[in-house]
Scaffold this motif. Structure first.
Motif, PDB file in Angstrom:
ATOM      1  N   GLU A  16       0.359   2.074 -14.016  1.00 51.90           N
ATOM      2  CA  GLU A  16      -0.411   1.496 -15.130  1.00 51.90           C
ATOM      3  C   GLU A  16      -1.207   0.274 -14.671  1.00 51.90           C
ATOM      4  O   GLU A  16      -2.286   0.001 -15.179  1.00 51.90           O
ATOM      5  N   THR A  17      -0.606  -0.479 -13.719  1.00 46.36           N
ATOM      6  CA  THR A  17      -1.268  -1.719 -13.306  1.00 46.36           C
ATOM      7  C   THR A  17      -1.487  -1.722 -11.795  1.00 46.36           C
ATOM      8  O   THR A  17      -0.699  -1.154 -11.038  1.00 46.36           O
ATOM      9  N   PRO A  18      -2.561  -2.382 -11.357  1.00 43.51           N
ATOM     10  CA  PRO A  18      -2.892  -2.376  -9.929  1.00 43.51           C
ATOM     11  C   PRO A  18      -2.015  -3.310  -9.098  1.00 43.51           C
ATOM     12  O   PRO A  18      -1.381  -4.213  -9.631  1.00 43.51           O
ATOM     13  N   ASN A  19      -2.025  -3.071  -7.797  1.00 42.84           N
ATOM     14  CA  ASN A  19      -1.302  -3.893  -6.828  1.00 42.84           C
ATOM     15  C   ASN A  19      -2.164  -5.103  -6.447  1.00 42.84           C
ATOM     16  O   ASN A  19      -3.171  -4.959  -5.755  1.00 42.84           O
ATOM     17  N   GLU A  20      -1.764  -6.268  -6.904  1.00 42.04           N
ATOM     18  CA  GLU A  20      -2.570  -7.480  -6.721  1.00 42.04           C
ATOM     19  C   GLU A  20      -2.844  -7.786  -5.240  1.00 42.04           C
ATOM     20  O   GLU A  20      -3.946  -8.173  -4.870  1.00 42.04           O
ATOM     21  N   ALA A  21      -1.847  -7.565  -4.393  1.00 42.25           N
ATOM     22  CA  ALA A  21      -2.048  -7.887  -2.962  1.00 42.25           C
ATOM     23  C   ALA A  21      -3.158  -7.023  -2.357  1.00 42.25           C
ATOM     24  O   ALA A  21      -3.922  -7.479  -1.507  1.00 42.25           O
ATOM     25  N   LYS A  70       0.839  -1.204   0.000  1.00 38.92           N
ATOM     26  CA  LYS A  70       0.000   0.000   0.000  1.00 38.92           C
ATOM     27  C   LYS A  70       0.876   1.258   0.000  1.00 38.92           C
ATOM     28  O   LYS A  70       1.887   1.324   0.693  1.00 38.92           O
ATOM     29  N   GLY A  71       0.474   2.251  -0.752  1.00 43.24           N
ATOM     30  CA  GLY A  71       1.135   3.549  -0.732  1.00 43.24           C
ATOM     31  C   GLY A  71       0.486   4.450   0.309  1.00 43.24           C
ATOM     32  O   GLY A  71      -0.494   4.076   0.955  1.00 43.24           O
ATOM     33  N   LEU A  72       1.025   5.648   0.463  1.00 38.87           N
ATOM     34  CA  LEU A  72       0.443   6.599   1.405  1.00 38.87           C
ATOM     35  C   LEU A  72      -0.756   7.286   0.762  1.00 38.87           C
ATOM     36  O   LEU A  72      -0.727   7.644  -0.410  1.00 38.87           O
ATOM     37  N   SER A  73      -1.789   7.491   1.571  1.00 34.61           N
ATOM     38  CA  SER A  73      -2.895   8.321   1.099  1.00 34.61           C
ATOM     39  C   SER A  73      -2.840   9.641   1.868  1.00 34.61           C
ATOM     40  O   SER A  73      -2.060   9.778   2.819  1.00 34.61           O
ATOM     41  N   ILE A  74      -3.650  10.595   1.477  1.00 32.39           N
ATOM     42  CA  ILE A  74      -3.609  11.902   2.156  1.00 32.39           C
ATOM     43  C   ILE A  74      -3.867  11.774   3.654  1.00 32.39           C
ATOM     44  O   ILE A  74      -3.278  12.486   4.442  1.00 32.39           O
ATOM     45  N   VAL A  75      -4.718  10.840   4.041  1.00 35.97           N
ATOM     46  CA  VAL A  75      -5.040  10.684   5.471  1.00 35.97           C
ATOM     47  C   VAL A  75      -3.826  10.252   6.271  1.00 35.97           C
ATOM     48  O   VAL A  75      -3.732  10.546   7.461  1.00 35.97           O
ATOM     49  N   ASP A  76      -2.916   9.537   5.620  1.00 39.76           N
ATOM     50  CA  ASP A  76      -1.760   9.012   6.342  1.00 39.76           C
ATOM     51  C   ASP A  76      -0.782  10.100   6.767  1.00 39.76           C
ATOM     52  O   ASP A  76       0.179   9.824   7.491  1.00 39.76           O
ATOM     53  N   ILE A 123      -4.594  -0.123  -3.954  1.00 41.92           N
ATOM     54  CA  ILE A 123      -4.763  -0.653  -5.313  1.00 41.92           C
ATOM     55  C   ILE A 123      -3.786   0.040  -6.274  1.00 41.92           C
ATOM     56  O   ILE A 123      -3.168  -0.594  -7.111  1.00 41.92           O
ATOM     57  N   PHE A 124      -3.676   1.348  -6.156  1.00 41.88           N
ATOM     58  CA  PHE A 124      -2.687   2.111  -6.933  1.00 41.88           C
ATOM     59  C   PHE A 124      -1.869   2.948  -5.940  1.00 41.88           C
ATOM     60  O   PHE A 124      -2.281   4.049  -5.570  1.00 41.88           O
ATOM     61  N   PRO A 125      -0.742   2.403  -5.485  1.00 41.32           N
ATOM     62  CA  PRO A 125       0.004   3.003  -4.360  1.00 41.32           C
ATOM     63  C   PRO A 125       0.361   4.486  -4.543  1.00 41.32           C
ATOM     64  O   PRO A 125       0.269   5.252  -3.591  1.00 41.32           O
ATOM     65  N   ASN A 126       0.747   4.865  -5.750  1.00 38.45           N
ATOM     66  CA  ASN A 126       1.002   6.292  -5.984  1.00 38.45           C
ATOM     67  C   ASN A 126      -0.130   6.964  -6.748  1.00 38.45           C
ATOM     68  O   ASN A 126      -0.130   8.178  -6.926  1.00 38.45           O
ATOM     69  N   ASP A 169      -8.510  10.627 -15.238  1.00 41.17           N
ATOM     70  CA  ASP A 169      -8.085   9.357 -15.846  1.00 41.17           C
ATOM     71  C   ASP A 169      -7.517   8.376 -14.824  1.00 41.17           C
ATOM     72  O   ASP A 169      -7.745   7.171 -14.921  1.00 41.17           O
ATOM     73  N   PHE A 170      -6.779   8.917 -13.845  1.00 40.28           N
ATOM     74  CA  PHE A 170      -6.262   8.012 -12.799  1.00 40.28           C
ATOM     75  C   PHE A 170      -7.420   7.389 -12.018  1.00 40.28           C
ATOM     76  O   PHE A 170      -7.410   6.199 -11.708  1.00 40.28           O
ATOM     77  N   TYR A 171      -8.411   8.224 -11.729  1.00 48.24           N
ATOM     78  CA  TYR A 171      -9.586   7.749 -10.989  1.00 48.24           C
ATOM     79  C   TYR A 171     -10.329   6.682 -11.805  1.00 48.24           C
ATOM     80  O   TYR A 171     -10.764   5.656 -11.277  1.00 48.24           O
ATOM     81  N   LEU A 172     -10.441   6.917 -13.110  1.00 49.09           N
ATOM     82  CA  LEU A 172     -11.187   5.971 -13.948  1.00 49.09           C
ATOM     83  C   LEU A 172     -10.465   4.629 -14.070  1.00 49.09           C
ATOM     84  O   LEU A 172     -11.103   3.572 -14.092  1.00 49.09           O
ATOM     85  N   ARG A 173      -9.150   4.688 -14.134  1.00 46.22           N
ATOM     86  CA  ARG A 173      -8.386   3.439 -14.205  1.00 46.22           C
ATOM     87  C   ARG A 173      -8.627   2.637 -12.921  1.00 46.22           C
ATOM     88  O   ARG A 173      -8.808   1.412 -12.951  1.00 46.22           O
ATOM     89  N   TYR A 174      -8.636   3.345 -11.818  1.00 44.43           N
ATOM     90  CA  TYR A 174      -8.890   2.718 -10.508  1.00 44.43           C
ATOM     91  C   TYR A 174     -10.326   2.169 -10.457  1.00 44.43           C
ATOM     92  O   TYR A 174     -10.547   0.999 -10.108  1.00 44.43           O
TER      93      TYR A 174
END
Ligand code: P53
Length: 475
Positions: A107-112, A31-37, A100-103, A158-163
């Motif tokens: 291009e591809t999601p984090n499977e874990a 997992k990457g950092l989100s704004i809440v972190d 799902i998308f750490p940063n 676009d980032f949101y839509l990919r997610y």
């Protein structure tokens, strides 16, 4: 006691949560950092939220409650079993975007990260609890702030839509009800939380907030289009923080003030539900030197992809008058006291009838099914010497609100369901406290992160199960 069922057979009853407020495991399994972190607890939190610029890196001297939260990441089986014991038919959760998308821009999601939610959905299925999923609940990946400036950048669409596409493809067969953005209107009061915006040095904040709002609205419409294409039968809802404004007096100017103050929120429902900008915004934009970049394609997408239902959180009502009206929601909180209602320990007005009022207002305006996806009382709980927690104040709050929900259904409102906020104690979004508790289940963890994490049923636990079992007859 009403002694008759107040809610229809297929009514969804349960609780609502957001990944960052209960999962913990903030850096687990890729997992990457989100704004809440990077939102600390304690007095720095409000400072950070108002001026985030110098807080975008983790500091050793601050405590960040989202990092551990209540560690649902390791306790999900136990916690979902308890929701099953209360006979929930629905649980609203959010997917934590940076799992799902750490940063945010990969291009591809984090499977874990995807596998974690597979397991959560498996567990919910065991107890026949229907998942209701928020795609973005105040947890935009921090990478999208640092690299792109948050929702002020059109690229985020676009980032949101990919997610979103990743979620629809992976979980579409298991999830019918989706929400695009939690409390999308809160961007006007909390631009960092709801828009991942850092406005420290921005002169015209209103311009920035509404441009970011526009991109979120377009992202929501495009996600709706994609959902309908990929998952026939699935439904997309908008999600509003709805706290209606009453006029303080029958003075006509006060009525206009309340009308205008409500529009700060309703604007988001109007675009989502009608598919175009309401004309009242023209004057507001003009008077505040706001000029939005809106393309013809944006207008077309908004028009053609309105939401299927309207969901909202309801905690309180507000009161205003012509002398206190403000442009942005946050400035409008509690300037005028309502003498007819009481307040919670955190100063939130408690107004059950306001929920009936809100349901009627929203249903008349939009004529679409509604879904109450948050309601509840944040309070301090004490453990008695015998180990019990007698949260009658919480039972009373929820009881009184549910009675008004039933009134609204009798008024003719089409309501999908009702999920209380934080059915298990979680970190407060506003203050970062653990001790502002909403749960039927107590979690032994304090504001500094100490405690055994033991889960303990409060008195409200059995009460809520009885409400669900009787479809409201015990109210
Ligand atoms: P907390 C403000 C006003 C109404 C709802 O809030 C709000 C907020 C933001 O604090 O947020 C929603 O935890 C939100 C949840 C949040 C819940 O209300 O500050 O969707 O994430 O936890 C309760 O007491």
């Amino acid at each position: 006691m009403s002694q008759e069922a107040l809610f229809p057979k297929n009514f969804l009853f349960g609780g609502a949560l957001a990944g960052n407020q209960y999962e913990g495991g903030f850096d687990k399994d890729g997992k990457g950092l989100s704004i809440v972190d990077v939102e600390p607890a304690g007095p720095e939190r409000s400072q950070m939220l108002a001026h985030p610029k110098n807080y975008l890196n983790i500091r050793d001297d601050l405590y960040y409650p989202s990092h551990k939260a209540i560690e649902f990441y390791d306790h999900y089986k136990e916690d979902i079993r308890l929701f099953g014991e209360m006979h929930f038919s629905a649980l609203r959760i959010s997917v934590n975007w940076a799992r799902i998308f750490p940063n945010g821009d990969e291009e591809t999601p984090n499977e874990a990260g995807l596998e974690f939610y597979d397991q959560v959905f498996d567990e919910l299925e065991k107890y026949q609890i229907e998942p209701v999923v928020t795609i973005s609940h105040y947890e935009t990946p921090l990478g999208l702030v640092k690299k792109y400036g948050g929702w002020n950048n059109r690229k985020l669409i676009d980032f949101y839509l990919r997610y979103a596409e990743t979620l629809f493809k992976r979980y579409g067969s298991r999830v019918k009800y989706w929400m695009s953005f939690n409390e999308i209107n809160c961007i006007t009061g909390s631009p960092f939380i709801a828009g991942a915006l850092v406005l420290d040095d921005v002169p015209n904040k209103i311009q920035a907030i509404y441009q970011a709002s526009h991109y979120e609205l377009v992202a929501s419409a495009k996600a709706t289009k994609l959902l309908h294409k990929l998952v026939p039968g699935a439904q997309m809802g908008c999600m509003l923080a709805f706290s209606p404004f009453y006029a303080k007096t029958c003075r006509p100017e006060d009525q206009i003030a309340a009308l205008q103050q409500n529009r700060v929120t309703l604007f988001y429902g109007d675009v989502h539900s009608r598919g175009y900008y309401p004309t009242y915004m023209n004057r507001f934009f003009k008077e505040n030197n706001v000029e939005l970049e809106i393309t013809d394609e944006d207008r077309k997408v908004l028009k053609e992809n309105t939401v299927d239902y309207i969901s909202f959180s309801y905690y309180m009502s507000h009161t205003t008058d012509a002398d206190h009206k403000s442009k942005l929601a946050s400035e409008a909180f509690e300037p005028v006291k309502n003498p007819y209602i009481e307040e919670s320990d955190w100063g939130w007005p408690i107004d059950p009838v306001g929920l009936r009022y809100s349901l009627n207002l929203l249903y008349e305006r939009y004529q679409k099914p509604l879904f109450i996806v948050e309601n509840g009382l944040g309070a301090r709980d004490d453990i008695e010497s015998d180990g019990s927690i007698n949260d009658d104040y919480r039972i009373n709050y929820l009881n009184d609100h549910l009675v008004q929900v039933a009134e609204a259904i009798k008024d003719g409102v089409d309501l999908i369901g009702y999920t209380t906020w934080g059915p298990i104690d979680v970190v407060s979004a506003g203050t970062g406290e653990m001790e502002k508790r909403y749960g039927f289940i107590y979690v032994d963890r304090d504001n500094k992160g100490n405690g055994t994490l033991e889960r303990r049923k409060k008195k409200s636990f059995d009460w809520y199960r009885d409400v669900i079992d009787s479809k409201g007859a015990v109210l």
